[in-house]
Design a protein around this motif. Structure first.
Motif, PDB file in Angstrom:
ATOM      1  N   GLN A 206       0.836  -1.194   0.000  1.00 43.11           N
ATOM      2  CA  GLN A 206       0.000   0.000   0.000  1.00 43.11           C
ATOM      3  C   GLN A 206       0.876   1.251   0.000  1.00 43.11           C
ATOM      4  O   GLN A 206       0.623   2.216  -0.742  1.00 43.11           O
ATOM      5  N   THR A 207       1.940   1.228   0.836  1.00 37.82           N
ATOM      6  CA  THR A 207       2.867   2.361   0.888  1.00 37.82           C
ATOM      7  C   THR A 207       3.528   2.583  -0.457  1.00 37.82           C
ATOM      8  O   THR A 207       3.650   3.716  -0.934  1.00 37.82           O
ATOM      9  N   ARG A 208       3.969   1.494  -1.099  1.00 41.19           N
ATOM     10  CA  ARG A 208       4.627   1.613  -2.407  1.00 41.19           C
ATOM     11  C   ARG A 208       3.651   2.158  -3.445  1.00 41.19           C
ATOM     12  O   ARG A 208       4.005   3.033  -4.258  1.00 41.19           O
ATOM     13  N   ALA A 209       2.425   1.650  -3.427  1.00 40.27           N
ATOM     14  CA  ALA A 209       1.431   2.135  -4.385  1.00 40.27           C
ATOM     15  C   ALA A 209       1.132   3.619  -4.162  1.00 40.27           C
ATOM     16  O   ALA A 209       0.976   4.386  -5.124  1.00 40.27           O
ATOM     17  N   ASP A 210       1.081   4.023  -2.877  1.00 34.18           N
ATOM     18  CA  ASP A 210       0.825   5.444  -2.576  1.00 34.18           C
ATOM     19  C   ASP A 210       1.973   6.323  -3.072  1.00 34.18           C
ATOM     20  O   ASP A 210       1.746   7.408  -3.628  1.00 34.18           O
ATOM     21  N   LYS A 211       3.223   5.846  -2.872  1.00 39.49           N
ATOM     22  CA  LYS A 211       4.375   6.620  -3.346  1.00 39.49           C
ATOM     23  C   LYS A 211       4.355   6.750  -4.864  1.00 39.49           C
ATOM     24  O   LYS A 211       4.624   7.818  -5.420  1.00 39.49           O
ATOM     25  N   LEU A 212       4.048   5.643  -5.547  1.00 37.03           N
ATOM     26  CA  LEU A 212       3.989   5.685  -7.005  1.00 37.03           C
ATOM     27  C   LEU A 212       2.874   6.610  -7.483  1.00 37.03           C
ATOM     28  O   LEU A 212       3.021   7.299  -8.505  1.00 37.03           O
ATOM     29  N   GLU A 213       1.781   6.625  -6.723  1.00 41.48           N
ATOM     30  CA  GLU A 213       0.681   7.538  -7.063  1.00 41.48           C
ATOM     31  C   GLU A 213       1.144   8.989  -6.948  1.00 41.48           C
ATOM     32  O   GLU A 213       0.857   9.819  -7.823  1.00 41.48           O
ATOM     33  N   GLU A 214       1.903   9.289  -5.876  1.00 37.10           N
ATOM     34  CA  GLU A 214       2.430  10.645  -5.700  1.00 37.10           C
ATOM     35  C   GLU A 214       3.409  10.989  -6.820  1.00 37.10           C
ATOM     36  O   GLU A 214       3.398  12.100  -7.372  1.00 37.10           O
ATOM     37  N   ILE A 215       4.277  10.026  -7.156  1.00 39.01           N
ATOM     38  CA  ILE A 215       5.249  10.256  -8.224  1.00 39.01           C
ATOM     39  C   ILE A 215       4.542  10.530  -9.542  1.00 39.01           C
ATOM     40  O   ILE A 215       4.920  11.437 -10.298  1.00 39.01           O
ATOM     41  N   TYR A 216       3.511   9.749  -9.820  1.00 38.36           N
ATOM     42  CA  TYR A 216       2.787   9.887 -11.088  1.00 38.36           C
ATOM     43  C   TYR A 216       2.223  11.296 -11.251  1.00 38.36           C
ATOM     44  O   TYR A 216       2.164  11.832 -12.357  1.00 38.36           O
ATOM     45  N   HIS A 217       1.827  11.886 -10.123  1.00 38.52           N
ATOM     46  CA  HIS A 217       1.244  13.228 -10.181  1.00 38.52           C
ATOM     47  C   HIS A 217       2.297  14.326  -9.959  1.00 38.52           C
ATOM     48  O   HIS A 217       1.934  15.499  -9.827  1.00 38.52           O
ATOM     49  N   SER A 218       3.590  13.934  -9.902  1.00 34.56           N
ATOM     50  CA  SER A 218       4.637  14.946  -9.704  1.00 34.56           C
ATOM     51  C   SER A 218       5.717  14.856 -10.783  1.00 34.56           C
ATOM     52  O   SER A 218       6.859  15.241 -10.553  1.00 34.56           O
ATOM     53  N   LEU A 219       5.354  14.347 -11.947  1.00 37.51           N
ATOM     54  CA  LEU A 219       6.312  14.188 -13.036  1.00 37.51           C
ATOM     55  C   LEU A 219       6.523  15.468 -13.828  1.00 37.51           C
ATOM     56  O   LEU A 219       7.392  15.528 -14.695  1.00 37.51           O
ATOM     57  N   VAL A 220       5.727  16.465 -13.549  1.00 38.52           N
ATOM     58  CA  VAL A 220       5.956  17.790 -14.139  1.00 38.52           C
ATOM     59  C   VAL A 220       6.827  18.561 -13.142  1.00 38.52           C
ATOM     60  O   VAL A 220       6.403  18.853 -12.025  1.00 38.52           O
ATOM     61  N   ILE A 221       8.047  18.864 -13.540  1.00 42.87           N
ATOM     62  CA  ILE A 221       9.042  19.442 -12.640  1.00 42.87           C
ATOM     63  C   ILE A 221       9.002  20.966 -12.736  1.00 42.87           C
ATOM     64  O   ILE A 221       9.013  21.538 -13.830  1.00 42.87           O
ATOM     65  N   SER A 222       8.984  21.609 -11.567  1.00 40.51           N
ATOM     66  CA  SER A 222       8.943  23.074 -11.498  1.00 40.51           C
ATOM     67  C   SER A 222      10.218  23.608 -10.854  1.00 40.51           C
ATOM     68  O   SER A 222      10.925  22.890 -10.126  1.00 40.51           O
ATOM     69  N   ALA A 223      10.507  24.874 -11.111  1.00 34.34           N
ATOM     70  CA  ALA A 223      11.693  25.514 -10.532  1.00 34.34           C
ATOM     71  C   ALA A 223      11.462  25.811  -9.052  1.00 34.34           C
ATOM     72  O   ALA A 223      10.400  26.313  -8.685  1.00 34.34           O
ATOM     73  N   PRO A 224      12.436  25.511  -8.184  1.00 37.66           N
ATOM     74  CA  PRO A 224      12.274  25.801  -6.752  1.00 37.66           C
ATOM     75  C   PRO A 224      12.450  27.275  -6.409  1.00 37.66           C
ATOM     76  O   PRO A 224      12.026  27.717  -5.345  1.00 37.66           O
ATOM     77  N   LYS A 225      13.124  28.030  -7.320  1.00 33.96           N
ATOM     78  CA  LYS A 225      13.334  29.455  -7.057  1.00 33.96           C
ATOM     79  C   LYS A 225      13.682  30.151  -8.371  1.00 33.96           C
ATOM     80  O   LYS A 225      13.770  29.519  -9.425  1.00 33.96           O
ATOM     81  N   HIS A 226      13.908  31.461  -8.278  1.00 28.30           N
ATOM     82  CA  HIS A 226      14.273  32.244  -9.464  1.00 28.30           C
ATOM     83  C   HIS A 226      15.709  31.915  -9.881  1.00 28.30           C
ATOM     84  O   HIS A 226      16.585  31.705  -9.047  1.00 28.30           O
ATOM     85  N   GLY A 227      15.955  31.863 -11.181  1.00 25.62           N
ATOM     86  CA  GLY A 227      17.311  31.639 -11.659  1.00 25.62           C
ATOM     87  C   GLY A 227      17.357  31.256 -13.125  1.00 25.62           C
ATOM     88  O   GLY A 227      16.322  31.158 -13.802  1.00 25.62           O
ATOM     89  N   MET A 228      18.585  31.058 -13.617  1.00 23.38           N
ATOM     90  CA  MET A 228      18.798  30.645 -15.003  1.00 23.38           C
ATOM     91  C   MET A 228      19.016  29.136 -15.050  1.00 23.38           C
ATOM     92  O   MET A 228      19.825  28.595 -14.300  1.00 23.38           O
ATOM     93  N   VAL A 229      18.305  28.455 -15.935  1.00 25.91           N
ATOM     94  CA  VAL A 229      18.374  27.001 -16.030  1.00 25.91           C
ATOM     95  C   VAL A 229      19.638  26.584 -16.785  1.00 25.91           C
ATOM     96  O   VAL A 229      19.850  26.984 -17.930  1.00 25.91           O
ATOM     97  N   ILE A 230      20.463  25.769 -16.113  1.00 27.27           N
ATOM     98  CA  ILE A 230      21.654  25.178 -16.733  1.00 27.27           C
ATOM     99  C   ILE A 230      21.494  23.664 -16.662  1.00 27.27           C
ATOM    100  O   ILE A 230      21.272  23.105 -15.581  1.00 27.27           O
ATOM    101  N   TYR A 231      21.598  22.995 -17.798  1.00 29.79           N
ATOM    102  CA  TYR A 231      21.398  21.548 -17.837  1.00 29.79           C
ATOM    103  C   TYR A 231      22.422  20.825 -16.964  1.00 29.79           C
ATOM    104  O   TYR A 231      23.595  21.216 -16.887  1.00 29.79           O
ATOM    105  N   GLY A 232      21.959  19.744 -16.322  1.00 30.54           N
ATOM    106  CA  GLY A 232      22.862  18.866 -15.579  1.00 30.54           C
ATOM    107  C   GLY A 232      23.616  17.949 -16.521  1.00 30.54           C
ATOM    108  O   GLY A 232      23.527  18.070 -17.753  1.00 30.54           O
TER     109      GLY A 232
END
Length: 461
Positions: A206-232
């Protein structure tokens, strides 16, 4: 007549020119290139090119739940990524991770959860049925004890053998009752343990399924703060891009550098790395802004080298902190670094190109009346000049080119060559003694240092 005179003059001039070309007057000393031995301050410099990066930055990474081992997603693709160099504010869109990968794992996790819940219910039913059957056996055993007790009571007037048999039957019935009671306790514990295991399995799934559910809804990544994006960068050092794979062990998608403090990341060859140490002064040029010159200092010198691509040579990572106005600098700009490793105040030096070598001898062509081969004892060098420990004096004139009669010239300064050989032998012996002494030193662990008790260098494979 005038015409013949002109023709004759032209022919004479032509003959003279041909004579100069075919029969040069001499191969004189005018073709020699000379230099003078200098004395004064001498700076030992190391030159390298580097690349700008921020001293501090904040990483944009995959969702934290994805880095949990229980999730068992070991890699995921980036399906979309904004352009590098884009300026974002907190909460702005940066990237999208592959939803299909998570969706497949999530569906499997849900199926495993459903199976585990069914097994949990089955375990409870099996336990109830098993314990119910054992309880019935206990009731039957108790009734047998009562029956044999009655038989014993009624046999009071019977023969001793009949009485004895009734007593034995009663004892056997009592033992059976105790065995059934003890067996019930054991089976009850087994049933509880089985049900508890199934319950724990359900909770984990159940815990694993809940985590995967959270991950599924967090696959759109947002910036944590203001700045210029440099690829990793990925494991091979290549820049992340759409289609690249990220993992829980290398979760960085991009970074938001702090542009107020910059470093120049450079690599220095193994020949020069022994001269470098933290705190040394550096002058930096920016290739994209030729008129800009900055000051800096060495803040980090790697202990371990790394091979250069397609080469056996090794280089060492060096970080240089940049001082001054860096507002117009951008990450990944190329820098030209001049590192001041040492400054000697009163030394003798010559152009490096004036030094020649024959077997193990290093010499110069010294002009003193006649030209001779002068053996020299060399010291440190910078990009253009080399220090002279012995063999030359200030003002001596030396050749930068090999003279025509080089093979015939006398060799002077063999005593200097002998001194150099003896010094090298002494240095090798001292180094060998030091190595032997280090081997004989007893190992003394330092338990005050956490993580590395010996205090030595840790090399991570």
């Amino acid at each position: 007549m005038k015409r013949k005179t002109w023709i004759t003059a032209i022919i004479l001039v032509a003959i003279i020119l041909v004579a100069f070309v075919v029969f040069p007057t001499s191969k004189s000393n005018s073709s020699e290139i000379t230099a003078t031995v200098q004395k004064g301050p001498f700076e030992i410099l190391v030159y390298s090119s580097g690349q700008l990066e921020a001293q501090n930055s904040e990483n944009i990474v995959v969702p934290a739940q994805l880095q949990d081992r229980d999730v068992r997603i070991y890699e995921i693709n980036i399906t979309d990524l904004i352009e590098e160099g884009s300026v974002v504010d907190s909460g702005d869109y940066v990237a999208t991770l592959d939803q299909k990968t998570v969706e497949e794992v999530l569906n499997t996790a849900r199926e495993e959860l459903e199976t585990a819940m069914n097994e949990f219910e089955d375990a409870k039913m099996d336990s109830n049925l098993t314990l119910s059957g054992v309880r019935d056996q206990i009731i039957n055993a108790r009734e047998e004890v009562e029956e044999f007790q009655i038989v014993l009571d009624e046999s009071v007037y019977e023969s001793p053998s009949v009485i004895r048999k009734a007593e034995m039957d009663l004892d056997k019935a009592r033992r059976k009752l105790e065995q059934e009671k003890n067996g019930y306790v054991l089976k009850e514990r087994q049933a509880e343990a089985k049900v508890e295991r199934k319950k724990l399995d359900v909770q984990q799934k159940q815990t694993r399924a809940d985590k995967l559910e959270e991950i599924y809804h967090s696959l759109v990544i947002s910036a944590p703060k203001h700045g210029m994006v440099i690829y990793g960068k990925d494991n091979s050092g290549e820049k992340i891009k759409p289609g690249s794979t990220v993992t829980p062990w290398m979760p960085v998608i991009a970074t938001l550098p702090d542009m107020s403090s910059m470093l120049s990341l450079t690599y220095v060859n193994e020949i020069d790395i022994s001269r470098l140490e933290n705190g040394q002064r550096v002058k930096l040029g920016i290739d994209a802004i030729p008129e800009k010159e900055l000051e800096g200092e060495v803040v980090s010198v790697a202990n371990i080298g790394q091979p250069m691509p397609k080469s056996d040579a090794k280089v060492f990572e060096v970080k240089i902190r940049i001082f001054g106005d860096v507002s117009d600098l951008k990450p990944a700009m190329t820098t030209s670094n001049t590192i001041y490793t040492n400054t000697l105040t009163d030394t003798t030096f010559i152009p490096t190109e004036a030094i020649f070598e024959n077997d193990s001898l290093q010499f110069v062509y010294l002009k003193k009346g006649n030209t001779v081969k002068q053996v020299v004892d060399l010291g440190d060098q910078n990009e253009n000049m080399t220090l002279i420990r012995k063999g030359l004096n200030e003002g001596d004139v030396i050749l930068l080119t090999v003279p025509e009669n080089a093979e015939e010239l006398a060799l002077e300064g063999l005593d200097i060559y002998q001194e150099i050989k003896e010094r090298k032998i002494r240095e090798e012996l001292e180094e060998q003694k030091k190595i032997e002494a280090d081997k004989k030193k007893p190992y003394v662990p330092n338990n005050n240092k956490r993580g590395n008790p010996s205090g030595g260098m840790i090399i991570i494979g």
